[in-house]
Scaffold this motif. Structure first.
Motif, mmCIF file in Angstrom:
data_model
loop_
_atom_site.group_PDB
_atom_site.id
_atom_site.type_symbol
_atom_site.label_atom_id
_atom_site.label_comp_id
_atom_site.label_asym_id
_atom_site.label_seq_id
_atom_site.Cartn_x
_atom_site.Cartn_y
_atom_site.Cartn_z
ATOM 1 N N ALA A 106 0.824 -1.207 0.000
ATOM 2 C CA ALA A 106 0.000 0.000 0.000
ATOM 3 C C ALA A 106 0.859 1.258 0.000
ATOM 4 C CB ALA A 106 -0.937 -0.011 1.212
ATOM 5 N N TRP A 107 1.909 1.298 0.832
ATOM 6 C CA TRP A 107 2.781 2.474 0.868
ATOM 7 C C TRP A 107 3.488 2.670 -0.471
ATOM 8 C CZ3 TRP A 107 1.851 5.998 4.141
ATOM 9 C CH2 TRP A 107 1.504 5.735 5.461
ATOM 10 N N ILE A 108 3.904 1.599 -1.084
ATOM 11 C CA ILE A 108 4.591 1.712 -2.380
ATOM 12 C C ILE A 108 3.638 2.255 -3.444
ATOM 13 C CG2 ILE A 108 5.583 0.367 -4.270
ATOM 14 C CD1 ILE A 108 6.946 -1.380 -2.141
ATOM 15 N N TRP A 109 2.415 1.720 -3.482
ATOM 16 C CA TRP A 109 1.460 2.206 -4.479
ATOM 17 C C TRP A 109 1.072 3.658 -4.226
ATOM 18 C CZ3 TRP A 109 0.690 0.849 -9.139
ATOM 19 C CH2 TRP A 109 0.846 -0.477 -9.531
ATOM 20 N N LEU A 110 0.943 4.034 -2.965
ATOM 21 C CA LEU A 110 0.640 5.429 -2.652
ATOM 22 C C LEU A 110 1.756 6.336 -3.154
ATOM 23 C CD1 LEU A 110 -0.761 7.815 -1.331
ATOM 24 C CD2 LEU A 110 0.202 7.106 0.875
ATOM 25 N N ALA A 111 2.994 5.967 -2.910
ATOM 26 C CA ALA A 111 4.124 6.784 -3.355
ATOM 27 C C ALA A 111 4.166 6.898 -4.876
ATOM 28 C CB ALA A 111 5.426 6.192 -2.825
ATOM 29 N N ILE A 112 3.950 5.787 -5.567
ATOM 30 C CA ILE A 112 3.966 5.806 -7.036
ATOM 31 C C ILE A 112 2.876 6.718 -7.579
ATOM 32 C CG2 ILE A 112 3.543 4.412 -9.095
ATOM 33 C CD1 ILE A 112 4.966 2.095 -7.674
ATOM 34 N N LEU A 113 1.661 6.570 -7.051
ATOM 35 C CA LEU A 113 0.550 7.376 -7.560
ATOM 36 C C LEU A 113 0.710 8.854 -7.220
ATOM 37 C CD1 LEU A 113 -2.449 4.987 -6.819
ATOM 38 C CD2 LEU A 113 -1.441 5.526 -9.045
ATOM 39 N N ALA A 114 1.201 9.157 -6.010
ATOM 40 C CA ALA A 114 1.401 10.556 -5.633
ATOM 41 C C ALA A 114 2.437 11.227 -6.531
ATOM 42 C CB ALA A 114 1.822 10.651 -4.173
ATOM 43 N N LEU A 115 3.465 10.478 -6.926
ATOM 44 C CA LEU A 115 4.483 11.028 -7.822
ATOM 45 C C LEU A 115 3.971 11.141 -9.256
ATOM 46 C CD1 LEU A 115 7.699 9.164 -6.598
ATOM 47 C CD2 LEU A 115 7.142 11.582 -6.265
ATOM 48 N N MET A 116 3.162 10.197 -9.697
ATOM 49 C CA MET A 116 2.720 10.194 -11.090
ATOM 50 C C MET A 116 1.610 11.207 -11.354
ATOM 51 S SD MET A 116 2.946 6.254 -12.387
ATOM 52 C CE MET A 116 2.688 6.807 -14.083
ATOM 53 N N THR A 117 0.765 11.475 -10.356
ATOM 54 C CA THR A 117 -0.273 12.479 -10.586
ATOM 55 C C THR A 117 0.322 13.871 -10.769
ATOM 56 O OG1 THR A 117 -0.578 12.709 -8.178
ATOM 57 C CG2 THR A 117 -2.082 11.226 -9.352
ATOM 58 N N HIS A 118 1.494 14.094 -10.230
ATOM 59 C CA HIS A 118 2.129 15.414 -10.336
ATOM 60 C C HIS A 118 2.392 15.794 -11.801
ATOM 61 C CE1 HIS A 118 4.776 18.555 -8.281
ATOM 62 N NE2 HIS A 118 4.925 18.777 -9.579
ATOM 63 N N PRO A 119 3.140 15.003 -12.573
ATOM 64 C CA PRO A 119 3.346 15.391 -13.970
ATOM 65 C C PRO A 119 2.093 15.272 -14.814
ATOM 66 C CG PRO A 119 4.324 13.246 -13.538
ATOM 67 C CD PRO A 119 3.936 13.805 -12.211
ATOM 68 N N VAL A 120 1.152 14.421 -14.414
ATOM 69 C CA VAL A 120 -0.069 14.277 -15.199
ATOM 70 C C VAL A 120 -0.859 15.577 -15.208
ATOM 71 C CG1 VAL A 120 -2.333 13.155 -15.271
ATOM 72 C CG2 VAL A 120 -0.268 11.775 -15.022
ATOM 73 N N ILE A 121 -1.018 16.234 -14.043
ATOM 74 C CA ILE A 121 -1.773 17.486 -14.071
ATOM 75 C C ILE A 121 -0.910 18.643 -14.565
ATOM 76 C CG2 ILE A 121 -3.360 16.711 -12.294
ATOM 77 C CD1 ILE A 121 -2.018 18.665 -10.365
ATOM 78 N N ASP A 122 0.411 18.560 -14.396
ATOM 79 C CA ASP A 122 1.268 19.623 -14.918
ATOM 80 C C ASP A 122 1.227 19.696 -16.437
ATOM 81 O OD1 ASP A 122 2.151 20.860 -12.659
ATOM 82 O OD2 ASP A 122 4.106 19.900 -12.595
#
Length: 355
Positions: free
Chosen positions: A99-115
């Motif tokens: 769960a922590w790994i998936w949270l970290a991956i998604l939190a990092l990936m949403t950043h460039p997606v909205i940018d």
């Protein structure tokens, strides 16, 4: 998007998908990890604006960064939680690690997606390519987008013992901001179509979001001889008022355009430049290039920032190529004019010629 909104999005992702398993501390971790990609602005603190243009929204904003860095960051958070609460606690088991790994991956990936939905440009596929990708849908700062996330987080935090409902609220917020973003994209396409019709299809037209709201769009129409800048609100059905800026061409401009600094600026601006020159005296000419993707009505209508250099009659640069910013009118009259443009009740149509 601005860093605060990125952190709000990371926390909302945590609330929507991980709060029931990891607890409310997941929100703080999601917000903190979502902040990490913007730490690349340190390049500008160290190397100046040219370094910032090259490195900001580079490696840490690649969609390839999240899966790699997220794997490590998530594992480190899990190890920290395991040491803090003990290996036999729910925070220390294998399910929590995933769960922590998936949270970290998604939190990092949403950043460039909205940018990528802003005009600034993001090196989405770095290091495979340094090409900048941009969709002109959202302003860099949008209080409406941020407010949707804030409301969902406040509601979720208030529902301390109802994690399932908090998760559903966050999920709805993510759906709303996604629809809001796609709506901004649609608005831009609509304004560009209107501008093409008004210019007779003879110009290359691009619409850009303006700060703080989705309604008013800045429109740039490029021809071989000039750049036309106008503003259009989707609340208005009137004609776009164009301000005309003539393109300048000269050996002095060519000399500055050939410098490495100009090449960086051309790449950063995605070739959305207009060159101008102004005689300083009999021996010197000031050459400027402005990035015309951003600007507001008034003195900064052609752009917020650019590069400049002084050139002598022999075409030699007198001093370095430097960056500059145009002044921005923050007076009450300027804000009133902006509001009038947003609500679509601006002054009569006119075309203004500017040097």
């Amino acid at each position: 998007m601005d860093t605060v909104t990125q952190m709000l999005l990371g926390a909302t992702v945590a609330q929507a998908g991980f709060r029931r398993r990891l607890g409310r501390r997941a929100l703080a971790v999601g917000a903190g990890i979502a902040l990490i990609p913007d730490l690349d602005v340190a390049a500008g603190w160290i190397g100046g604006p040219f370094a910032n243009w090259v490195h900001h929204r580079g490696l840490t904003h690649s969609i390839l960064f999240g899966p790699v860095a997220g794997l490590l960051l998530g594992w480190l958070v899990w190890r920290w939680q395991r040491r803090r609460h003990g290996p036999d606690s729910p925070s220390g088991d294998g399910e929590a690690r995933r769960a922590w790994i998936w949270l970290a991956i998604l939190a990092l990936m949403t950043h460039p997606v909205i940018d990528v939905f802003t005009s600034y440009g993001t090196q989405w596929l770095y290091p495979l390519t340094t090409t900048r990708f941009a969709i002109n849908a959202m302003p860099i700062i949008d209080p409406i987008y941020s407010l949707i996330l804030v409301v969902s987080l406040v509601a979720g935090i208030a529902l301390r013992k109802r994690a399932a409902l908090a998760q559903d609220i966050a999920g709805v917020a993510l759906i709303l901001v996604t629809a809001y973003t796609l709506g901004g994209w649609a608005i831009n396409d609509r304004v560009e179509a209107l501008a093409r019709a008004q210019t007779g299809g003879t110009a290359q037209v691009t619409a850009y979001p303006t700060l703080f709201q989705p309604v008013l769009r800045r429109v740039v129409a490029e021809t071989p001889d000039a750049v036309l800048v106008g503003f259009h609100s989707v609340l208005s059905d009137g004609e776009i008022q164009w301000e005309r800026f003539e393109r300048h061409r000269s050996p002095a401009i060519a000399a500055v355009a050939a410098t490495p600094e100009a090449e960086v600026f051309r790449w950063f601006s995605m070739d959305n430049l207009i060159w101008r020159e102004q005689p300083l005296d009999a021996e010197r000419t000031l050459v400027q290039a402005l990035d015309h993707r951003y600007g507001m009505p008034g003195v900064s209508s052609l752009g917020f920032w650019g590069i400049r250099a002084v050139v002598d009659p022999a075409g030699r640069l007198v001093g370095p190529v430097e960056t500059f910013q145009t002044p921005r009118d923050a007076s009450r009259a300027a804000w009133q004019d902006l509001w009038v443009r947003i609500v679509g009740t601006g002054p009569a149509d006119r075309t203004v010629r500017a040097n």
